[in-house]
Design a protein around this motif. Structure first.
Motif, short mmCIF file in Angstrom:
data_model
loop_
_atom_site.label_atom_id
_atom_site.label_comp_id
_atom_site.label_asym_id
_atom_site.label_seq_id
_atom_site.Cartn_x
_atom_site.Cartn_y
_atom_site.Cartn_z
N GLY A 1 35.10 37.35 55.34
CA GLY A 1 34.42 37.54 54.07
C GLY A 1 35.41 37.46 52.93
N LEU A 2 35.07 36.71 51.87
CA LEU A 2 35.98 36.50 50.76
C LEU A 2 35.18 36.28 49.48
CD1 LEU A 2 38.74 35.68 49.40
CD2 LEU A 2 38.31 33.37 50.29
N ALA A 3 35.58 36.96 48.41
CA ALA A 3 34.97 36.75 47.10
C ALA A 3 36.09 36.58 46.08
CB ALA A 3 34.08 37.92 46.71
N ALA A 4 36.20 35.38 45.52
CA ALA A 4 37.20 35.09 44.50
C ALA A 4 36.60 35.37 43.12
CB ALA A 4 37.66 33.64 44.60
N VAL A 5 36.98 36.48 42.52
CA VAL A 5 36.48 36.82 41.19
C VAL A 5 37.27 36.06 40.13
CG1 VAL A 5 36.16 38.70 39.54
CG2 VAL A 5 35.70 39.09 41.96
N GLY A 6 38.58 35.93 40.34
CA GLY A 6 39.43 35.23 39.40
C GLY A 6 40.85 35.12 39.93
N ARG A 7 41.76 34.75 39.07
CA ARG A 7 43.14 34.59 39.50
C ARG A 7 43.76 35.92 39.91
NH1 ARG A 7 46.85 30.88 39.70
NH2 ARG A 7 49.06 31.47 39.56
N ASP A 8 43.36 37.01 39.27
CA ASP A 8 43.94 38.30 39.58
C ASP A 8 43.13 39.10 40.59
OD1 ASP A 8 46.09 37.94 37.80
OD2 ASP A 8 44.90 38.68 36.11
N THR A 9 41.82 38.91 40.59
CA THR A 9 40.93 39.77 41.39
C THR A 9 40.26 39.02 42.51
OG1 THR A 9 40.50 41.14 39.44
CG2 THR A 9 38.96 41.33 41.29
N ARG B 1 31.44 40.36 57.64
CA ARG B 1 31.59 38.91 57.64
C ARG B 1 31.30 38.27 56.29
NH1 ARG B 1 31.64 36.54 62.83
NH2 ARG B 1 32.63 38.06 64.22
N ASP B 2 30.84 39.04 55.31
CA ASP B 2 30.56 38.46 54.00
C ASP B 2 30.76 39.54 52.95
OD1 ASP B 2 29.87 36.68 52.04
OD2 ASP B 2 27.84 36.29 52.78
N VAL B 3 31.29 39.12 51.80
CA VAL B 3 31.37 39.98 50.63
C VAL B 3 31.05 39.13 49.41
CG1 VAL B 3 33.88 39.64 50.49
CG2 VAL B 3 32.82 41.52 49.23
N GLU B 4 30.19 39.65 48.55
CA GLU B 4 29.84 39.00 47.29
C GLU B 4 30.21 39.97 46.18
OE1 GLU B 4 28.56 35.89 47.05
OE2 GLU B 4 28.53 35.67 49.24
N ALA B 5 31.14 39.56 45.31
CA ALA B 5 31.62 40.43 44.24
C ALA B 5 31.23 39.86 42.88
CB ALA B 5 33.13 40.59 44.33
N PHE B 6 30.78 40.72 42.00
CA PHE B 6 30.39 40.32 40.65
C PHE B 6 31.56 40.46 39.67
CE2 PHE B 6 26.61 42.29 42.71
CZ PHE B 6 25.95 41.11 42.97
N ASP B 7 32.48 41.38 39.99
CA ASP B 7 33.67 41.61 39.18
C ASP B 7 34.59 42.52 39.98
OD1 ASP B 7 32.61 44.26 38.82
OD2 ASP B 7 31.44 43.54 37.13
N ALA B 8 35.53 43.18 39.32
CA ALA B 8 36.48 44.03 40.03
C ALA B 8 35.88 45.35 40.49
CB ALA B 8 37.69 44.31 39.13
N ARG B 9 34.70 45.71 39.99
CA ARG B 9 34.12 47.00 40.33
C ARG B 9 32.84 46.90 41.16
NH1 ARG B 9 35.99 51.32 37.97
NH2 ARG B 9 34.00 52.44 38.06
N HIS B 10 32.11 45.80 41.04
CA HIS B 10 30.80 45.70 41.69
C HIS B 10 30.83 44.66 42.80
CE1 HIS B 10 30.18 47.19 37.57
NE2 HIS B 10 29.20 47.93 38.10
N ALA B 11 30.47 45.08 44.02
CA ALA B 11 30.49 44.18 45.16
C ALA B 11 29.48 44.62 46.21
CB ALA B 11 31.87 44.10 45.78
#
Length: 353
Positions: free
Chosen positions: A47-55, A89-99
């Motif tokens: 499971g992977l969620a790329a929020v941005g370059r830092d997160t 097996r899965d993670v969906e992140a909206f930002d650094a706090r909400h997933a």
């Protein structure tokens, strides 16, 4: 931003053309995966969620969820308490706090958790009580609307729906779902067997049956149509493992046979009509691939990853070239632009150039 994404894609093209040391400008390395030490060598992150370059967020075996907010320099263990026996097996992140994270398995092993404080606390928002169901992956259209996919129950794929960001879930009616083929199922290999593009379109990938299919819904999972792909199937280990759509019409399918001792010919396909028809890649990846992602702001460049390497296409999926031979199970990109990959032995990497 589009110019930056195009420059990144152009640099990746150059990387595959000649050895890195032959073309990289002095003082500037060629694009490459840079491993980030997660401190979790025993965990396999699918499971992977790329929020941005830092997160970025990763989720994997042993109920493990990690989060970085400094580009992978440090990772915080934000695993839900008491989840040690679960397989995320899965993670969906909206930002650094909400997933939202999904645990897979038969019966009550399939669960969904949500956090609103960066993983400091979690709420279990769904626990499967039907022993016939086995949830594989989830996706979101926006911060409120999302779906989760189960293998067939009573001959049809089962779909969960949320309208409040994963805080509650309900099973959708299956009247608009085509009948599943004998042995057909989804693959919980990378969190990409169910993907959305835009506010209403969603696709699910299958394998295990006589044909590897992609099912499409244009109404958030209420009604579906099915299309066969040229990716080989006919065995529980073969089929389409991951999908990636850059808009509601242009998509990629990758997969093959996940067994290491088996070949995976025709391991990729493309669609230009929203998944109604699929064409095999003229030069597919050389082996099984479990994850795929379009490069940010590019209409032609995408990555595919698997246990034996990473491949790049710069012509919309018609031809693929090997970029790296490291082992990864999943890949995700964010608009920054940046791409992350994750896999076995705690491996997480960010694409650098």
């Amino acid at each position: 931003m589009a110019a930056v994404g195009a420059a990144c894609a152009a640099a990746l093209v150059a990387l595959t053309a000649v050895p890195a040391q032959a073309h990289a400008p002095v003082g500037r390395p060629a694009p490459h995966w840079q491993l980030k030490d997660t401190g979790a060598p025993d965990v396999r992150f699918r499971g992977l969620a790329a929020v941005g370059r830092d997160t970025a967020w990763v989720a994997g075996t042993g109920g493990t969820v990690l989060r970085t907010t400094d580009g992978g320099g440090t990772w915080r263990d934000v695993s839900p308490p008491g989840a040690g026996d679960l397989q995320f097996r899965d993670v969906e992140a909206f930002d650094a706090r909400h997933a939202v994270v999904l645990a897979i398995g038969e019966g009550e092993a399939s669960r969904v958790y949500r956090t609103d404080d960066g993983g400091g606390t979690w709420t279990e928002s769904f626990r499967n009580t039907d022993t016939r169901a086995f949830y594989d992956c989830l996706t979101f259209f926006d911060r409120r609307h999302g779906l989760a996919l189960s293998d067939p129950v009573d001959g049809r794929f089962r779909v969960l729906s949320t309208t409040d960001g994963g805080r509650s879930w309900s099973v959708l009616p299956d009247a608009g779902m085509p009948a599943a083929l004998e042995g057909e199922a989804g693959f919980a290999a990378s969190g990409q067997c169910l993907v959305a593009s835009g506010p209403r379109d969603v696709w699910l990938a299958t394998g295990g049956g006589a044909r590897a299919r992609v099912l499409h819904s244009a109404d958030r999972g209420l009604t579906w149509t099915a299309a066969a792909t040229p990716v080989p199937a006919g065995d529980p280990a073969r089929g389409v493992f991951a999908l990636a759509f850059r808009d509601r019409t242009h998509g990629l399918a990758v997969g093959g046979d996940y067994r290491a001792d088996q070949p995976s010919p025709r391991a990729a396909a493309t669609t230009a009509d929203g998944g109604r028809t699929w064409r095999p890649a003229a030069t597919p990846p050389p082996a099984y691939r479990s994850g795929a992602a379009w490069l940010p702001h590019s209409r032609v460049a995408a990555l595919a990853v698997g246990p034996t390497g990473t491949d790049l296409t710069t012509d919309g999926g018609r031809t693929w070239r090997t970029l790296d031979t490291g082992s990864y199970d999943t890949v995700d990109c964010a608009p920054d632009p940046v791409c992350w990959a994750a896999g076995e032995k705690g491996r997480v990497a960010r694409l650098e150039r």
